[in-house]
Write a protein that holds these residues in place. Structure first.
Motif, PDB file in Angstrom:
ATOM      1  N   ARG A 247      26.780   3.373  32.969  1.00  0.00           N
ATOM      2  CA  ARG A 247      26.873   3.512  31.729  1.00  0.00           C
ATOM      3  C   ARG A 247      28.496   3.223  31.414  1.00  0.00           C
ATOM      4  NH1 ARG A 247      24.241   9.336  31.839  1.00  0.00           N
ATOM      5  NH2 ARG A 247      22.195   8.995  31.065  1.00  0.00           N
ATOM      6  N   GLN A 248      29.197   3.347  32.491  1.00  0.00           N
ATOM      7  CA  GLN A 248      30.567   2.855  32.205  1.00  0.00           C
ATOM      8  C   GLN A 248      30.695   1.408  32.152  1.00  0.00           C
ATOM      9  OE1 GLN A 248      32.874   4.168  35.702  1.00  0.00           O
ATOM     10  NE2 GLN A 248      33.353   6.090  34.721  1.00  0.00           N
ATOM     11  N   ASP A 250      28.406  -0.531  30.856  1.00  0.00           N
ATOM     12  CA  ASP A 250      27.839  -1.028  29.234  1.00  0.00           C
ATOM     13  C   ASP A 250      28.802  -0.351  28.463  1.00  0.00           C
ATOM     14  OD1 ASP A 250      25.456  -2.010  29.911  1.00  0.00           O
ATOM     15  OD2 ASP A 250      24.230  -0.106  30.168  1.00  0.00           O
ATOM     16  N   SER A 251      29.868   0.410  28.520  1.00  0.00           N
ATOM     17  CA  SER A 251      30.625   0.616  27.697  1.00  0.00           C
ATOM     18  C   SER A 251      32.116  -0.139  27.715  1.00  0.00           C
ATOM     19  CB  SER A 251      31.098   2.131  27.662  1.00  0.00           C
ATOM     20  OG  SER A 251      31.325   2.439  28.858  1.00  0.00           O
ATOM     21  N   ASP A 252      32.106  -1.238  28.794  1.00  0.00           N
ATOM     22  CA  ASP A 252      33.233  -1.888  29.067  1.00  0.00           C
ATOM     23  C   ASP A 252      33.369  -3.003  27.967  1.00  0.00           C
ATOM     24  OD1 ASP A 252      35.279  -3.463  29.702  1.00  0.00           O
ATOM     25  OD2 ASP A 252      34.691  -3.687  31.747  1.00  0.00           O
ATOM     26  N   LEU A 253      33.886  -2.777  26.816  1.00  0.00           N
ATOM     27  CA  LEU A 253      33.992  -3.966  25.658  1.00  0.00           C
ATOM     28  C   LEU A 253      34.673  -5.111  26.051  1.00  0.00           C
ATOM     29  CD1 LEU A 253      34.450  -1.475  22.660  1.00  0.00           C
ATOM     30  CD2 LEU A 253      32.661  -2.075  23.738  1.00  0.00           C
ATOM     31  N   THR A 291      21.345  -5.544  24.671  1.00  0.00           N
ATOM     32  CA  THR A 291      22.528  -4.724  24.484  1.00  0.00           C
ATOM     33  C   THR A 291      23.577  -4.317  25.628  1.00  0.00           C
ATOM     34  OG1 THR A 291      21.828  -2.760  24.119  1.00  0.00           O
ATOM     35  CG2 THR A 291      22.127  -4.033  22.118  1.00  0.00           C
ATOM     36  N   SER A 292      23.141  -4.263  26.951  1.00  0.00           N
ATOM     37  CA  SER A 292      23.898  -4.129  28.211  1.00  0.00           C
ATOM     38  C   SER A 292      24.865  -4.993  28.248  1.00  0.00           C
ATOM     39  CB  SER A 292      22.638  -4.116  29.131  1.00  0.00           C
ATOM     40  OG  SER A 292      21.851  -3.330  29.209  1.00  0.00           O
ATOM     41  N   ARG A 293      25.735  -4.555  28.927  1.00  0.00           N
ATOM     42  CA  ARG A 293      27.032  -5.585  29.326  1.00  0.00           C
ATOM     43  C   ARG A 293      27.028  -5.495  30.795  1.00  0.00           C
ATOM     44  NH1 ARG A 293      30.383  -5.763  24.684  1.00  0.00           N
ATOM     45  NH2 ARG A 293      29.741  -4.224  23.266  1.00  0.00           N
TER      46      ARG A 293
END
Length: 396
Positions: A247-248, A250-253, A291-293
């Motif tokens: 999750r972290q 995936d939230s790293d822009l 949409t995953s990073r």
């Protein structure tokens, strides 16, 4: 500046050559050497004007090396002797012989190269082969720096932690040289903000700790029960810590989304996971969305094996993975397959993996190269953007 004369050893499909192009350093590859015939076909297809020698490195004499008159070596020696899942035979593994031959020849060259760049797997940094490399280049008068780098530090959503060494024939150390240390970040350039660099380095060190921490899967027969007094795994064979880490990520822009690397029009049917495999490996799959990073490292077994070879892509984005997995308990095999098929999981295509590895859109494969061969070759390749960045740093 005179163009560098570059010798590309273990050239594979040409990842180093591609990185050299991307670095924009004036250079000419005077020879590429590899014995893999399928890789050589791909190399020729993309770099038709480069001299490609299909022979063993041990079979090349000192005189032949001297005749090539190169001043830079780019190389990616076989990684099997050092990989964590292999036997770690190190110097005793016959696949190390060609590299030992290079180390034997290097000090005896008529003219030493000015630059060396080497790539290998994590694990090489603690090998006897690495100690021999350091000793050899030290005796020859090279200054060097070692790194463990992943493409995520360049904003690419793919974890591929690799060992790199850059060495320069000079008496003064690199401005960023950290003797005895393996750097986890690219050296700071003038334009970078020192504070940002410190934060990034801290994050990367933390990431490395997480990556190295071997998490034992907490397996319960029923995902809703409590296991040994602790909360059970939410779904799949993942601990709460692993889910949190994903999750972290995936939230790293600072990292791009996977959709930037996907092909638009492909026949998805030939890439969907077979129902039998879905059922058998459902709990082990690393599932990502466009949409995953993040994505895990793609290995040469991708497309044939499912466990630990790379992420798979969920193409129905409106279906919640958790809901599907939580509903699997007490269902028959047919019903489980029906539920899992709702995720429409597919393999990444070879082109998409090439995109994540930094190969440009014009990079291609000869038509006769099978999908299985493409996966295998890409799994053995390197990240072009990471190497291009290191070449720039080395030649600055």
């Amino acid at each position: 500046m005179e163009p560098l004369r570059v010798l590309e050893l273990y050239s594979g499909i040409g990842g180093m050559h591609q990185a050299l192009r991307e670095s924009c350093i004036p250079a000419q590859v005077v020879a590429a050497i590899d014995i893999n015939t399928v890789a050589n076909e791909v190399y020729k297809y993309n770099f038709p004007h480069t001299q490609l020698l299909a022979k063993t490195i041990e079979g090349i004499t000192l005189e032949e090396f001297d005749r090539l008159s190169f001043n830079m070596i780019l190389m990616s020696p076989p990684c099997q002797p050092f990989t964590r899942i292999g036997l770690q035979g190190d110097v005793t593994d016959p696949r190390t012989n060609s590299f030992l031959h290079i180390l034997d020849i290097l000090p005896r060259l008529q003219k030493l190269p000015k630059y060396i760049l080497l790539e290998n797997v994590k694990g090489f940094e603690v090998s006897s082969t690495r100690d021999l490399l350091i000793q050899t280049i030290g005796n020859c008068g090279f200054q060097y720096q070692e790194f463990l780098l992943s493409p995520t530090s360049l904003g690419i959503p793919n974890s591929r932690l690799r060992y790199f060494l850059i060495a320069k024939l000079q008496s003064v150390p690199f401005p960023f040289q950290a003797p005895g240390q393996v750097l986890m970040e690219f050296p700071q350039t003038e334009s970078e903000h020192p504070q940002k660099h410190a934060i990034d380095a801290e994050n990367k060190t933390e990431e490395k700790k997480i990556e190295e921490k071997k998490v034992e899967p907490n397996i319960c027969s029923d995902s809703s029960t409590q296991c040994s007094g602790k909360e059970a795994i939410l779904f799949k064979l993942e601990t709460a810590g692993e889910i949190d880490r994903k999750r972290q990520q995936d939230s790293d822009l600072s990292v791009r989304m996977l959709r930037d690397f996907l092909e638009d029009d492909i026949d998805m049917n030939s890439y969907f996971l077979p129902p039998k495999s879905l059922l058998r490996y459902a709990l082990l799959l690393d599932i990502v969305k466009p949409t995953s990073r993040r994505s895990t490292c793609f290995t040469k077994g991708y497309g044939r094996y499912l466990e630990g070879t790379g992420s798979v892509l969920q193409t129905t984005e409106d279906v919640q993975i958790e809901n599907i997995y939580k509903s699997l308990t007490n269902l028959s095999q047919e019903e489980k397959i029906t539920r899992l098929l709702m995720l429409q999981l597919r393999f990444f295509t070879p082109k998409e993996i090439a995109n994540l590895l930094g190969f440009p859109p014009e990079f291609g494969f000869p038509e006769k190269t099978t999908v299985k061969q493409r996966y295998r070759l890409l799994g053995n390749s390197l990240n072009v953007h990471v190497v291009a960045q290191l070449i720039k740093i080395l030649c600055e």
